[in-house]
Design a protein around this motif. Sequence first.
Motif, mmCIF file in Angstrom:
data_model
loop_
_atom_site.group_PDB
_atom_site.id
_atom_site.type_symbol
_atom_site.label_atom_id
_atom_site.label_comp_id
_atom_site.label_asym_id
_atom_site.label_seq_id
_atom_site.Cartn_x
_atom_site.Cartn_y
_atom_site.Cartn_z
ATOM 1 N N GLU A 188 47.595 43.716 35.535
ATOM 2 C CA GLU A 188 48.405 43.185 34.442
ATOM 3 C C GLU A 188 49.111 41.891 34.832
ATOM 4 N N GLU A 189 49.559 41.803 36.085
ATOM 5 C CA GLU A 189 50.215 40.580 36.554
ATOM 6 C C GLU A 189 49.229 39.420 36.597
ATOM 7 N N ASN A 190 48.022 39.690 37.089
ATOM 8 C CA ASN A 190 46.996 38.644 37.131
ATOM 9 C C ASN A 190 46.603 38.201 35.727
ATOM 10 N N LEU A 191 46.494 39.156 34.814
ATOM 11 C CA LEU A 191 46.136 38.825 33.438
ATOM 12 C C LEU A 191 47.221 37.964 32.791
ATOM 13 N N ALA A 192 48.473 38.308 33.009
ATOM 14 C CA ALA A 192 49.579 37.524 32.452
ATOM 15 C C ALA A 192 49.572 36.107 33.022
ATOM 16 N N GLU A 193 49.298 35.985 34.319
ATOM 17 C CA GLU A 193 49.239 34.661 34.938
ATOM 18 C C GLU A 193 48.086 33.842 34.359
ATOM 19 N N LEU A 194 46.939 34.485 34.163
ATOM 20 C CA LEU A 194 45.792 33.792 33.572
ATOM 21 C C LEU A 194 46.111 33.334 32.149
ATOM 22 N N GLU A 195 46.768 34.181 31.376
ATOM 23 C CA GLU A 195 47.141 33.806 30.010
ATOM 24 C C GLU A 195 48.081 32.603 30.002
ATOM 25 N N ALA B 257 45.183 24.085 37.947
ATOM 26 C CA ALA B 257 45.392 25.269 37.111
ATOM 27 C C ALA B 257 44.057 25.887 36.711
ATOM 28 N N PHE B 258 43.087 25.052 36.372
ATOM 29 C CA PHE B 258 41.765 25.544 35.999
ATOM 30 C C PHE B 258 41.128 26.304 37.157
ATOM 31 N N GLN B 259 41.217 25.744 38.357
ATOM 32 C CA GLN B 259 40.640 26.402 39.533
ATOM 33 C C GLN B 259 41.312 27.747 39.789
ATOM 34 N N LYS B 260 42.638 27.788 39.677
ATOM 35 C CA LYS B 260 43.375 29.043 39.855
ATOM 36 C C LYS B 260 42.963 30.045 38.779
ATOM 37 N N GLY B 261 42.790 29.569 37.560
ATOM 38 C CA GLY B 261 42.364 30.434 36.467
ATOM 39 C C GLY B 261 40.994 31.030 36.706
ATOM 40 N N MET B 262 40.083 30.244 37.263
ATOM 41 C CA MET B 262 38.739 30.746 37.555
ATOM 42 C C MET B 262 38.790 31.840 38.625
ATOM 43 N N VAL B 263 39.623 31.649 39.635
ATOM 44 C CA VAL B 263 39.777 32.669 40.680
ATOM 45 C C VAL B 263 40.333 33.955 40.070
ATOM 46 N N LEU B 264 41.369 33.815 39.256
ATOM 47 C CA LEU B 264 41.956 34.989 38.608
ATOM 48 C C LEU B 264 40.944 35.684 37.708
ATOM 49 N N SER B 265 40.176 34.902 36.976
ATOM 50 C CA SER B 265 39.173 35.462 36.077
ATOM 51 C C SER B 265 38.154 36.300 36.848
ATOM 52 N N LYS B 266 37.700 35.791 37.978
ATOM 53 C CA LYS B 266 36.732 36.533 38.795
ATOM 54 C C LYS B 266 37.344 37.811 39.351
ATOM 55 N N GLU B 267 38.603 37.737 39.791
ATOM 56 C CA GLU B 267 39.281 38.927 40.310
ATOM 57 C C GLU B 267 39.453 39.977 39.216
ATOM 58 N N LEU B 268 39.841 39.527 38.031
ATOM 59 C CA LEU B 268 40.017 40.453 36.915
ATOM 60 C C LEU B 268 38.693 41.102 36.522
ATOM 61 N N GLN B 269 37.622 40.321 36.492
ATOM 62 C CA GLN B 269 36.312 40.867 36.139
ATOM 63 C C GLN B 269 35.858 41.888 37.171
ATOM 64 N N ALA B 270 36.106 41.613 38.445
ATOM 65 C CA ALA B 270 35.732 42.555 39.501
ATOM 66 C C ALA B 270 36.505 43.868 39.350
ATOM 67 N N LYS C 29 34.775 47.499 38.559
ATOM 68 C CA LYS C 29 35.024 48.662 39.412
ATOM 69 C C LYS C 29 35.549 49.830 38.583
ATOM 70 N N ALA C 30 36.462 49.543 37.666
ATOM 71 C CA ALA C 30 37.011 50.596 36.811
ATOM 72 C C ALA C 30 35.926 51.199 35.928
ATOM 73 N N GLU C 31 35.055 50.355 35.401
ATOM 74 C CA GLU C 31 33.975 50.848 34.550
ATOM 75 C C GLU C 31 33.044 51.769 35.329
ATOM 76 N N LYS C 32 32.697 51.375 36.549
ATOM 77 C CA LYS C 32 31.811 52.208 37.365
ATOM 78 C C LYS C 32 32.465 53.550 37.677
#
Length: 70
Positions: free
Chosen positions: A8-15, A34-47, A51-54
């Motif tokens: 949730e913290e990462n998602l809020a930061e990305l938003e 900011a874009f580069q940081k957003g891409m890193v956060l996006s990849k972390e959130l997707q991972a 993992k949760a889906e699996k």
Amino acid sequence: MSKQKKFEENLAELETIVQSLENGEIALEDAITAFQKGMVLSKELQATLDKAEKTLVKVMQEDGTESDFE
């Protein structure tokens, strides 16, 4: 030792990053950072979501084996 941020913290930061980029009121260099940081956060959130889906699609059988949920 660094504490890993919660999903949730990462998602809020990305938003926040997305909003600042959409406003267009930041300097180009800051926007790139900011874009580069957003891409890193996006990849972390997707991972995390992957993992949760699996985890959720596995069902434990009575004998302890796992099978895909259908």
